[in-house]
Write a protein that holds these residues in place. Structure first.
Motif, PDB file in Angstrom:
ATOM      1  N   GLY A  35      37.509  34.884  44.386  1.00 33.47           N
ATOM      2  CA  GLY A  35      36.296  35.617  44.629  1.00 33.47           C
ATOM      3  C   GLY A  35      35.050  34.970  43.785  1.00 33.47           C
ATOM      4  O   GLY A  35      35.004  34.525  42.923  1.00 33.47           O
ATOM      5  N   ARG A  48      42.329  32.511  41.295  1.00 33.72           N
ATOM      6  CA  ARG A  48      43.687  32.783  41.196  1.00 33.72           C
ATOM      7  C   ARG A  48      44.375  31.490  40.521  1.00 33.72           C
ATOM      8  O   ARG A  48      44.358  30.664  40.901  1.00 33.72           O
ATOM      9  CB  ARG A  48      44.261  33.039  42.541  1.00 33.72           C
ATOM     10  N   LEU A 104      44.341  36.338  37.454  1.00 33.33           N
ATOM     11  CA  LEU A 104      42.984  36.078  38.060  1.00 33.33           C
ATOM     12  C   LEU A 104      42.113  35.653  36.599  1.00 33.33           C
ATOM     13  O   LEU A 104      42.265  36.350  35.580  1.00 33.33           O
ATOM     14  CB  LEU A 104      42.406  37.344  38.562  1.00 33.33           C
ATOM     15  N   GLU A 131      52.818  45.115  40.385  1.00 29.25           N
ATOM     16  CA  GLU A 131      52.024  43.902  40.268  1.00 29.25           C
ATOM     17  C   GLU A 131      52.958  42.681  39.375  1.00 29.25           C
ATOM     18  O   GLU A 131      52.294  41.803  38.885  1.00 29.25           O
ATOM     19  CB  GLU A 131      50.671  44.090  39.560  1.00 29.25           C
ATOM     20  N   ILE A 135      48.849  38.960  40.870  1.00 29.25           N
ATOM     21  CA  ILE A 135      47.873  39.663  41.460  1.00 29.25           C
ATOM     22  C   ILE A 135      47.037  38.213  42.133  1.00 29.25           C
ATOM     23  O   ILE A 135      47.025  37.238  41.137  1.00 29.25           O
ATOM     24  CB  ILE A 135      47.080  40.446  40.699  1.00 29.25           C
ATOM     25  N   ASP A 137      44.212  36.256  45.149  1.00 32.88           N
ATOM     26  CA  ASP A 137      43.149  36.101  46.110  1.00 32.88           C
ATOM     27  C   ASP A 137      42.318  37.471  46.088  1.00 32.88           C
ATOM     28  O   ASP A 137      42.220  38.105  46.726  1.00 32.88           O
ATOM     29  CB  ASP A 137      43.994  36.091  47.667  1.00 32.88           C
ATOM     30  N   CYS A 138      41.467  37.497  44.849  1.00 33.67           N
ATOM     31  CA  CYS A 138      40.552  38.673  44.814  1.00 33.67           C
ATOM     32  C   CYS A 138      39.448  38.499  45.491  1.00 33.67           C
ATOM     33  O   CYS A 138      38.471  37.507  45.563  1.00 33.67           O
ATOM     34  CB  CYS A 138      40.386  38.565  43.401  1.00 33.67           C
ATOM     35  N   ARG A 139      38.921  39.405  46.435  1.00 41.21           N
ATOM     36  CA  ARG A 139      37.670  39.451  46.975  1.00 41.21           C
ATOM     37  C   ARG A 139      36.776  40.460  45.957  1.00 41.21           C
ATOM     38  O   ARG A 139      37.225  41.463  45.482  1.00 41.21           O
ATOM     39  CB  ARG A 139      37.524  40.234  48.256  1.00 41.21           C
ATOM     40  N   VAL A 140      35.496  40.149  45.744  1.00 39.53           N
ATOM     41  CA  VAL A 140      34.419  40.981  45.033  1.00 39.53           C
ATOM     42  C   VAL A 140      33.243  41.392  45.837  1.00 39.53           C
ATOM     43  O   VAL A 140      32.766  40.753  46.479  1.00 39.53           O
ATOM     44  CB  VAL A 140      34.070  39.934  43.609  1.00 39.53           C
ATOM     45  N   LEU A 149      36.839  45.106  43.057  1.00 36.96           N
ATOM     46  CA  LEU A 149      37.696  43.977  43.063  1.00 36.96           C
ATOM     47  C   LEU A 149      38.939  44.121  43.966  1.00 36.96           C
ATOM     48  O   LEU A 149      39.834  45.082  43.472  1.00 36.96           O
ATOM     49  CB  LEU A 149      38.305  43.308  41.641  1.00 36.96           C
ATOM     50  N   THR A 150      39.051  43.790  45.161  1.00 33.24           N
ATOM     51  CA  THR A 150      40.178  44.107  46.097  1.00 33.24           C
ATOM     52  C   THR A 150      41.227  42.728  45.785  1.00 33.24           C
ATOM     53  O   THR A 150      40.732  41.684  46.221  1.00 33.24           O
ATOM     54  CB  THR A 150      40.072  44.434  47.424  1.00 33.24           C
ATOM     55  N   TYR A 151      42.488  43.094  45.477  1.00 34.58           N
ATOM     56  CA  TYR A 151      43.508  41.793  45.447  1.00 34.58           C
ATOM     57  C   TYR A 151      44.663  42.092  45.952  1.00 34.58           C
ATOM     58  O   TYR A 151      45.195  43.385  46.051  1.00 34.58           O
ATOM     59  CB  TYR A 151      43.250  41.530  43.947  1.00 34.58           C
TER      60      TYR A 151
END
Ligand code: MAN
Length: 351
Positions: A35, A48, A104, A131, A135, A137-140, A149-151
């Motif tokens: 991310g 990641r 992450l 989890e 965890i 592939d985090c999008r910020v 932070l969606t992961y």
């Protein structure tokens, strides 16, 4: 297939040997799918990091998280109850596991090309049973002073979307799982539309339907509803098997531009783009027929899981009308490439 990516000559920007493992019993197998965000005058990645123990010849061993910390499970390769054909997942006694455990990690850069680990920032690791396989592939998304932070949260219960928020990257608030299994690739828009938060996400429907991109809205960024399917896989094309949104869609005069990944039946992962209506993003108005990026370089073709370019992070450079996409190559390296937004638009076909 050709593409329009201007890859950084410095690629790969980061490889597994560039940083240290998080645990004494583990080694870093892959660095992937960062991310990306701006903070404190710098460009940051939340990478990641996928780890596992040193592999011995006759056994497969992999880590899982328990309330006591990291636990390593070891299975003999000859075990008839073991199915280990995929480098990423294994089945043992009918139960699915991941071969690596991901956390992450923050890295930052002054020029967007040379990244280093900043001091004084925590690692983000899986919390709780949902989890326990890690965890990823985090999008910020940055909205009203807060980073969302969606992961991907992985556990024996399945793969879902977790949410944490922060304003300083040191203290984080955990909001638990916001979209239950099977779901991943959740990217929150960085602006509210008519007072509501919007997000793209990717549930998987096993028997009827498929791996399609959906849109949802929310009054608070945590509770999501009004789910609608906006984009589907296309038979016989590069995105025939699975599609999923990249980072937060880019606001342009013509609409919300989303970069997405598509995989075909042979597990080749390419990138493409689609455009949503500015006021009503459930309306997809254009989509690229051909990919904007195809795995072609050596580091994209062979690695932990080859033939893959996958993105969930970018920075927009408004003065240059370009976007720098950071991506995972062959599930092993972190790379960067610049795209002209005008060129992406030239490949969009209006529906
Ligand atoms: C897929 C791959 C893996 C990932 C799992 C769980 O198998 O993307 O890399 O670990 O899903 O998300």
């Amino acid at each position: 297939m050709k593409d329009i990516a201007k890859r950084f000559p410095e690629n790969p920007l980061l490889s597994p040997s560039d940083i240290l493992p998080s645990h004494k019993d583990l080694q870093i197998a892959c660095l992937l799918n960062p991310g990306v965000f701006r903070y404190d005058g710098k460009i940051w990645m939340i990478i990641r990091v996928a780890e596992r123990p040193d592999q011995k010849e006759d056994t497969i061993s992999f880590p899982v998280l328990t309330s006591a910390g990291v636990e390593v499970i070891e299975i003999s390769k000859g075990n008839p109850e073991l199915d280990a054909k995929d480098a990423r997942v294994i089945k043992y006694k009918g139960v699915d596991y991941l071969t690596t455990l991901s956390h992450l990690r923050l890295m930052c850069s002054d020029d967007g090309r040379k990244f280093y680990e900043p001091e004084g920032y925590p690692l983000l690791i899986g919390e709780g049973f949902l989890e326990s396989f890690g965890i990823e592939d985090c999008r910020v998304s940055y909205i009203d002073g807060l980073y969302y932070l969606t992961y991907t949260a992985v556990s024996p219960n399945g793969v879902g979307v977790g949410l944490r928020t922060t304003s300083d990257w040191k203290k984080f608030q955990s909001h638990g799982m916001i979209l239950p299994p099977h779901n991943k690739d959740c990217a929150i828009f960085e602006e509210k539309i008519n007072g509501l938060f919007y997000a793209l996400h990717r549930p998987s429907s096993v028997e009827i339907g498929g791996n399609f991109i959906w849109l949802a809205s929310s009054p608070d960024g945590v509770h999501w509803g009004n789910h609608q399917c906006v984009l589907k896989t296309r038979e016989n094309l590069w995105d025939s098997s699975r599609i999923g949104a990249g980072a937060s869609p880019i606001k342009t005069e013509k609409g919300w531009l989303s970069i997405y990944h598509g995989a075909n039946q042979n597990h080749q992962y390419c990138l493409g783009a689609f455009l949503m209506d500015l006021e009503n993003p459930v309306k997809v108005i254009a989509r690229t027929e051909v990919p904007i990026m195809v795995p072609t370089k050596e580091y994209e073709l062979s690695g932990f899981f080859g033939n893959v370019v996958f993105t969930n992070g970018h920075v927009v450079n408004p003065e240059a009308d370009s976007v720098t996409i950071y991506y995972g190559a062959s599930d092993e390296f972190v790379c960067g490439a610049e795209f002209s937004i005008k060129e992406i638009f030239s490949l969009l076909q209006y529906i």
